[in-house]
Design an enzyme around this catalytic site. Sequence first.
Site, PDB file in Angstrom:
ATOM      1  CB  THR A   1      -3.034  18.795   2.306  1.00 23.81           C
ATOM      2  OG1 THR A   1      -1.970  19.724   2.058  1.00 23.81           O
ATOM      3  CG2 THR A   1      -3.532  18.952   3.722  1.00 23.81           C
TER       4      THR A   1
ATOM      5  CG  ASP B   1       3.447  19.264   5.107  1.00 22.79           C
ATOM      6  OD1 ASP B   1       4.237  20.191   5.347  1.00 22.79           O
ATOM      7  OD2 ASP B   1       3.596  18.476   4.150  1.00 22.79           O
TER       8      ASP B   1
ATOM      9  CE1 TYR C   1       3.791  18.160  -2.068  1.00 22.64           C
ATOM     10  CE2 TYR C   1       2.429  18.642  -0.169  1.00 22.64           C
ATOM     11  CZ  TYR C   1       3.589  18.138  -0.715  1.00 22.64           C
ATOM     12  OH  TYR C   1       4.552  17.607   0.117  1.00 22.64           O
TER      13      TYR C   1
ATOM     14  CD  GLN D   1       7.374  17.720   5.514  1.00 21.63           C
ATOM     15  OE1 GLN D   1       6.848  17.174   4.568  1.00 21.63           O
ATOM     16  NE2 GLN D   1       7.009  18.920   5.909  1.00 21.63           N
TER      17      GLN D   1
ATOM     18  CE1 TYR E   1       9.039  12.183   1.646  1.00 19.22           C
ATOM     19  CE2 TYR E   1       9.945  14.023   2.850  1.00 19.22           C
ATOM     20  CZ  TYR E   1      10.024  13.113   1.811  1.00 19.22           C
ATOM     21  OH  TYR E   1      11.082  13.148   0.941  1.00 19.22           O
TER      22      TYR E   1
ATOM     23  CB  SER F   1       5.249   7.729   8.463  1.00 19.53           C
ATOM     24  OG  SER F   1       6.241   8.717   8.641  1.00 19.53           O
ATOM     25  CG  LEU F   2       0.659   5.455   6.724  1.00 20.47           C
ATOM     26  CD1 LEU F   2      -0.762   5.923   6.412  1.00 20.47           C
ATOM     27  CD2 LEU F   2       0.609   4.243   7.661  1.00 20.47           C
TER      28      LEU F   2
ATOM     29  CE  LYS G   1      -4.544   1.282   0.273  1.00 19.93           C
ATOM     30  NZ  LYS G   1      -5.504   2.332   0.534  1.00 19.93           N
TER      31      LYS G   1
ATOM     32  NE  ARG H   1      -6.565  10.151  -1.872  1.00 24.11           N
ATOM     33  CZ  ARG H   1      -6.260   9.867  -3.121  1.00 24.11           C
ATOM     34  NH1 ARG H   1      -5.488   8.837  -3.381  1.00 24.11           N
ATOM     35  NH2 ARG H   1      -6.717  10.586  -4.108  1.00 24.11           N
TER      36      ARG H   1
HETATM   37  N1  LIG Z   1       8.550  17.286   2.171  1.00 22.12           N
HETATM   38  C1  LIG Z   1       8.432  16.428   1.199  1.00 22.12           C
HETATM   39  O1  LIG Z   1       9.270  16.373   0.297  1.00 22.12           O
HETATM   40  C2  LIG Z   1       7.252  15.497   1.183  1.00 22.12           C
HETATM   41  C3  LIG Z   1       7.238  14.406   0.295  1.00 22.12           C
HETATM   42  C4  LIG Z   1       6.127  13.549   0.329  1.00 22.12           C
HETATM   43  C5  LIG Z   1       5.087  13.793   1.203  1.00 22.12           C
HETATM   44  N2  LIG Z   1       5.129  14.872   2.048  1.00 22.12           N
HETATM   45  C6  LIG Z   1       4.009  15.158   2.991  1.00 22.12           C
HETATM   46  O2  LIG Z   1       3.685  13.984   3.700  1.00 22.12           O
HETATM   47  C7  LIG Z   1       2.302  13.697   3.529  1.00 22.12           C
HETATM   48  C8  LIG Z   1       2.063  12.192   3.654  1.00 22.12           C
HETATM   49  O3  LIG Z   1       3.037  11.394   2.976  1.00 22.12           O
HETATM   50  P1  LIG Z   1       2.719  10.621   1.687  1.00 22.12           P
HETATM   51  O4  LIG Z   1       1.936  11.494   0.824  1.00 22.12           O
HETATM   52  O5  LIG Z   1       3.987  10.114   1.126  1.00 22.12           O
HETATM   53  O6  LIG Z   1       1.775   9.416   2.098  1.00 22.12           O
HETATM   54  P2  LIG Z   1       1.635   8.346   3.298  1.00 22.12           P
HETATM   55  O7  LIG Z   1       1.088   9.018   4.503  1.00 22.12           O
HETATM   56  O8  LIG Z   1       2.856   7.507   3.437  1.00 22.12           O
HETATM   57  O9  LIG Z   1       0.513   7.424   2.625  1.00 22.12           O
HETATM   58  C9  LIG Z   1      -0.716   7.976   2.241  1.00 22.12           C
HETATM   59  C10 LIG Z   1      -1.588   6.889   1.643  1.00 22.12           C
HETATM   60  O10 LIG Z   1      -1.831   5.872   2.587  1.00 22.12           O
HETATM   61  C11 LIG Z   1      -3.108   5.346   2.415  1.00 22.12           C
HETATM   62  N3  LIG Z   1      -3.831   5.414   3.698  1.00 22.12           N
HETATM   63  C12 LIG Z   1      -3.837   6.403   4.609  1.00 22.12           C
HETATM   64  N4  LIG Z   1      -4.616   6.076   5.651  1.00 22.12           N
HETATM   65  C13 LIG Z   1      -5.101   4.855   5.385  1.00 22.12           C
HETATM   66  C14 LIG Z   1      -5.966   3.973   6.078  1.00 22.12           C
HETATM   67  N5  LIG Z   1      -6.483   4.289   7.264  1.00 22.12           N
HETATM   68  N6  LIG Z   1      -6.258   2.770   5.503  1.00 22.12           N
HETATM   69  C15 LIG Z   1      -5.721   2.424   4.304  1.00 22.12           C
HETATM   70  N7  LIG Z   1      -4.912   3.234   3.594  1.00 22.12           N
HETATM   71  C16 LIG Z   1      -4.603   4.421   4.140  1.00 22.12           C
HETATM   72  C17 LIG Z   1      -3.848   6.186   1.384  1.00 22.12           C
HETATM   73  O11 LIG Z   1      -3.848   5.444   0.184  1.00 22.12           O
HETATM   74  P3  LIG Z   1      -5.039   5.533  -0.896  1.00 22.12           P
HETATM   75  O12 LIG Z   1      -4.716   6.709  -1.744  1.00 22.12           O
HETATM   76  O13 LIG Z   1      -4.886   4.228  -1.646  1.00 22.12           O
HETATM   77  O14 LIG Z   1      -6.319   5.642  -0.187  1.00 22.12           O
HETATM   78  C18 LIG Z   1      -2.979   7.420   1.285  1.00 22.12           C
HETATM   79  O15 LIG Z   1      -2.996   7.986   0.021  1.00 22.12           O
HETATM   80  C19 LIG Z   1       1.921  14.341   2.197  1.00 22.12           C
HETATM   81  O16 LIG Z   1       0.542  14.593   2.082  1.00 22.12           O
HETATM   82  C20 LIG Z   1       2.728  15.610   2.283  1.00 22.12           C
HETATM   83  O17 LIG Z   1       2.070  16.579   3.083  1.00 22.12           O
HETATM   84  C21 LIG Z   1       6.202  15.710   2.049  1.00 22.12           C
END
Ligand SMILES: NC(=O)c1ccc[n+]([C@@H]2O[C@H](COP(=O)([O-])OP(=O)(O)OC[C@H]3O[C@@H](n4cnc5c(N)ncnc54)[C@H](OP(=O)(O)O)[C@@H]3O)[C@@H](O)[C@H]2O)c1
Length: 331
Positions: free
Chosen positions: A20, A53, A58, A166, A194, A196-197, A205, A280
């Site tokens: 989130t 999470d 945040y 994590q 985290y 992972s995309l 895209k 999102r």
């Molecule tokens: N512990 C830590 O230090 C740490 C650090 C980073 C993240 N996290 C956690 O991990 C979570 C996820 O990781 P992340 O924030 O790095 O992002 P991520 O999951 O690698 O990527 C998220 C982005 O992927 C795109 N996306 C997701 N689903 C999609 C779909 N079906 N089609 C097209 N695009 C899609 C979206 O982009 P658009 O915005 O362009 O739509 C979204 O903003 C965070 O929310 C947080 O809870 C933890």
Amino acid sequence: MLYSELGKDKLKISTLALGTWAFASDGFWGEQDEKDSRETILAALDMGINFFDTAELYGMGHSEEVLGRALKGLRDRAVIATKAGAANLSKEDLINACEKSLSRLGTDYIDLYQIHWPSPTVPMEETHEALLRLKEAGKIRNIGVCNFGVKNLKKIVPYGTVISNQLPYSILWRAIEDDIIPECEKNEIGILTYSSLSQGLLSGKYKTADEVPKGRTGTRYFASTRSNGRHGEAGMEAETFEAIARIRNICETYSLPISSAAISWVLNRPGISSVIVGARSPEQLKDLVSASELKLPAGAVGELTSATEDLKKVVGNNADMWEGKAKSRIN
Ligand SMILES: NC(=O)c1ccc[n+]([C@@H]2O[C@H](COP(=O)([O-])OP(=O)(O)OC[C@H]3O[C@@H](n4cnc5c(N)ncnc54)[C@H](OP(=O)(O)O)[C@@H]3O)[C@@H](O)[C@H]2O)c1
């Protein structure tokens, strides 16, 4: 939806979790309407996702508030993980931080309370004592860490209380494979992944670095001269986008959506308990949810893994996505 279990008490979590951070509506991710966040959270529950999470950092608590409001009356269906920032790891600060998170989340317990980043100054013993005190008081039910490399794991594992770590892990970011994953597995610590995309790079895209929104070019994939860059390195843009092109071709051959293939690839690696995705909107989540049960053809797994071997060498063993080797926080 498939589920896994964390720790001795077998905390049941969906293998796909909803992250989130973007709900913070901050400078990194850009504006996010609370209505969309709420609908995504409710859609997640409908799809069988029970694991959410968030973090105090945040949006300075905004993400926790949004999550808490959406889960009002639905608390028993959710496993909530939040995090205390590195600046709040002294005994007093941690206890205060936890109280504030509880209040923003509108709950009287946190299922998994995590150290967001290790503190370079506060002794682990002090932080751990505070975590135990919170656990004994029933304010937190389980203890987790984030971004702990082997050295830091060795400082906290002996207490026998940590159930998860994590970490950043994707087919494009494989720095944890050689040392950190084996250390977690050896100590029965579940890995929650985290990015992972790769912050959207694995949605397929973007074909070049220039197409990536400015706020998101601060990671080591990109040259540090781009917006938000602070790692001081040349980046790995050519290797990253070559790897993405190879992944796109493989996914076309096997008729797989890139994002689902990327998540399934991570879920099928050793030691992984759950992949935290940053969807999102309900639509984005719908595209990803089948990945929990997706069985990649054996050929595709091998080809996808080979497609990023070159990039893995360039990333090296510094798992920190934002800081260069000299200042890496994952040790
Ligand atoms: N512990 C830590 O230090 C740490 C650090 C980073 C993240 N996290 C956690 O991990 C979570 C996820 O990781 P992340 O924030 O790095 O992002 P991520 O999951 O690698 O990527 C998220 C982005 O992927 C795109 N996306 C997701 N689903 C999609 C779909 N079906 N089609 C097209 N695009 C899609 C979206 O982009 P658009 O915005 O362009 O739509 C979204 O903003 C965070 O929310 C947080 O809870 C933890």
